[in-house]
Motif scaffolding. Structure first.
Motif, PDB file in Angstrom:
ATOM      1  N   ASP A   1       0.836  -1.204   0.000  1.00  0.00           N
ATOM      2  CA  ASP A   1       0.000   0.000   0.000  1.00  0.00           C
ATOM      3  C   ASP A   1       0.867   1.249   0.000  1.00  0.00           C
ATOM      4  O   ASP A   1       2.102   1.185  -0.103  1.00  0.00           O
ATOM      5  CB  ASP A   1      -0.966  -0.015   1.185  1.00  0.00           C
ATOM      6  CG  ASP A   1      -0.263   0.141   2.537  1.00  0.00           C
ATOM      7  OD1 ASP A   1       0.982   0.192   2.579  1.00  0.00           O
ATOM      8  OD2 ASP A   1      -0.966   0.202   3.560  1.00  0.00           O
ATOM      9  N   GLY A   2       0.218   2.408   0.128  1.00  0.00           N
ATOM     10  CA  GLY A   2       0.932   3.676   0.089  1.00  0.00           C
ATOM     11  C   GLY A   2       1.845   3.907   1.270  1.00  0.00           C
ATOM     12  O   GLY A   2       2.677   4.830   1.235  1.00  0.00           O
ATOM     13  N   SER A   3       1.708   3.095   2.331  1.00  0.00           N
ATOM     14  CA  SER A   3       2.585   3.211   3.498  1.00  0.00           C
ATOM     15  C   SER A   3       3.735   2.211   3.439  1.00  0.00           C
ATOM     16  O   SER A   3       4.417   1.977   4.441  1.00  0.00           O
ATOM     17  CB  SER A   3       1.776   3.001   4.788  1.00  0.00           C
ATOM     18  OG  SER A   3       0.747   3.957   4.907  1.00  0.00           O
ATOM     19  N   ASN A   4       3.925   1.596   2.263  1.00  0.00           N
ATOM     20  CA  ASN A   4       5.000   0.615   2.033  1.00  0.00           C
ATOM     21  C   ASN A   4       4.867  -0.623   2.903  1.00  0.00           C
ATOM     22  O   ASN A   4       5.871  -1.266   3.223  1.00  0.00           O
ATOM     23  CB  ASN A   4       6.381   1.260   2.227  1.00  0.00           C
ATOM     24  CG  ASN A   4       6.659   2.322   1.185  1.00  0.00           C
ATOM     25  OD1 ASN A   4       6.361   2.133   0.004  1.00  0.00           O
ATOM     26  ND2 ASN A   4       7.203   3.448   1.618  1.00  0.00           N
ATOM     27  N   ARG A   5       3.649  -0.959   3.291  1.00  0.00           N
ATOM     28  CA  ARG A   5       3.409  -2.207   4.011  1.00  0.00           C
ATOM     29  C   ARG A   5       3.099  -3.305   3.002  1.00  0.00           C
ATOM     30  O   ARG A   5       2.351  -3.085   2.051  1.00  0.00           O
ATOM     31  CB  ARG A   5       2.242  -2.035   4.993  1.00  0.00           C
ATOM     32  CG  ARG A   5       2.543  -1.067   6.126  1.00  0.00           C
ATOM     33  CD  ARG A   5       1.326  -0.785   6.982  1.00  0.00           C
ATOM     34  NE  ARG A   5       0.288  -0.084   6.224  1.00  0.00           N
ATOM     35  CZ  ARG A   5      -0.786   0.487   6.769  1.00  0.00           C
ATOM     36  NH1 ARG A   5      -0.976   0.427   8.085  1.00  0.00           N
ATOM     37  NH2 ARG A   5      -1.681   1.089   6.025  1.00  0.00           N
TER      38      ARG A   5
END
Length: 330
Positions: A11-15
């Protein structure tokens, strides 16, 4: 070698998301007072996902890098085809571990079939180890059946069996020693879970919520040491002690940065992708599942992840679309 796919779930949080929680039914045969105090009431007349839809779905998640599938409900053992669901998940290339979360009510006679189908790991639930308290919380006098299932899992050689306990002011805070005595002798992981506020339980939450941090701090002071979290593990912080056969874990959703290490996605039993347990209504993948096209479903999963929030907003009293935890199995 582990399969790779250009749409590896992130996702956009690099998870990165390697863990799927798959609900196969909303129905539950318990009436836990923090979840379904009036019993289960269907939210829709739609049938739950079929075996072919589940097969397509799990193949799609495997293409996105999913390695672990946890089958949840409601109560998943209410599905007569649960062994087939387990087998489908286990035989999907790329899926390395299949787990089951159950209230344990029916497992004494069913668990061998599930293990033969490929089940790797089991989570059970007991919010009290005292029969009367158990009945008051769940609406059923079935504690012994849960404990029998726990023993059976050990006899069948299942590793890392977990027993989940929701911390409840007025119901089980005076019983913590019971749980620690169990872990002293049983090679299981006991997990204390903070009660979460959902759309249907706000008054109950305010009356019975307990912050688990103080209990965790007390364990640390008594020599418990935190274990390294596995890559496909859930959100629990787990502790070990040389004098105990088992471990103790904590799931504290109101703690700071709880969502920073999130690695799991959720599918409802009716085919909706929920990037967050406490998010919006969900993204309907069922039309694509009916076409039996795993790559197309994988594309939709990747697109849906771009809407995953950086964290839930429970501390602000925002519970999203989740009315009760039986909707998605927690």
């Amino acid at each position: 070698m582990q399969r790779q796919h250009p749409l590896i779930a992130s996702d956009g949080s690099n998870r990165r998301f390697t863990y799927l929680r798959l609900s196969v039914t909303e129905a539950c045969n318990f009436r836990c007072n923090y979840c379904l105090p009036e019993g289960y009431c269907p939210s829709t007349t739609d049938a739950p996902l079929s075996l072919s839809e589940i097969e397509t779905l799990v193949q799609a998640f495997a293409l996105c890098g999913t390695r672990k599938v946890r089958i949840t409900g409601g109560e998943p053992t209410l599905r007569k085809d649960l062994a087939q669901i387990i087998q489908i998940c286990k035989q999907t290339p790329g899926i390395e571990k299949v787990a089951l979360t159950s209230n344990g009510y029916r497992l004494a006679r069913q668990l061998p079939d599930y293990v033969n189908a490929g089940l790797d790991q089991l989570n059970l639930s007991a919010d009290s180890l005292r029969p009367e308290s158990f009945r008051l919380i769940t609406g059923h006098d079935k504690l012994q059946q849960v404990l029998d299932a726990l023993q059976l899992a050990n006899r069948l050689g299942m590793r890392n069996t977990k027993l989940n306990t929701v911390l409840l002011k007025g119901y089980n805070l005076d019983q913590l020693e019971d749980f620690f005595n169990l872990v002293r002798h049983e090679p299981i992981t006991l997990r204390f879970i903070e009660l979460m506020n959902t759309g249907d339980n706000t008054a109950y939450y305010r009356a019975h919520h307990v912050a688990g941090q103080s209990i965790m701090d007390a364990l640390k002071a008594e020599g418990w040491v935190q274990k390294v979290r596995g890559q496909d593990a859930g959100p629990a912080a787990e502790f070990t002690h040389p004098d105990y056969a088992g471990n103790v874990g904590f799931i504290l959703p109101y703690s700071k940065n709880f969502c920073a290490s999130c690695n799991r996605l959720r599918m409802s039993s009716h085919g909706k992708l929920h990037p967050c347990l406490f998010g919006d209504e969900g993204i309907d993948l069922r039309p694509l599942l009916k076409k039996q096209n795993p790559p197309a479903v994988a594309e939709a999963i990747h697109a849906g992840l771009q809407f995953k929030p950086a964290g839930h907003r429970l501390a602000e009293g925002l519970t999203g679309h989740t009315r009760h935890l039986a909707m998605l199995g927690g």
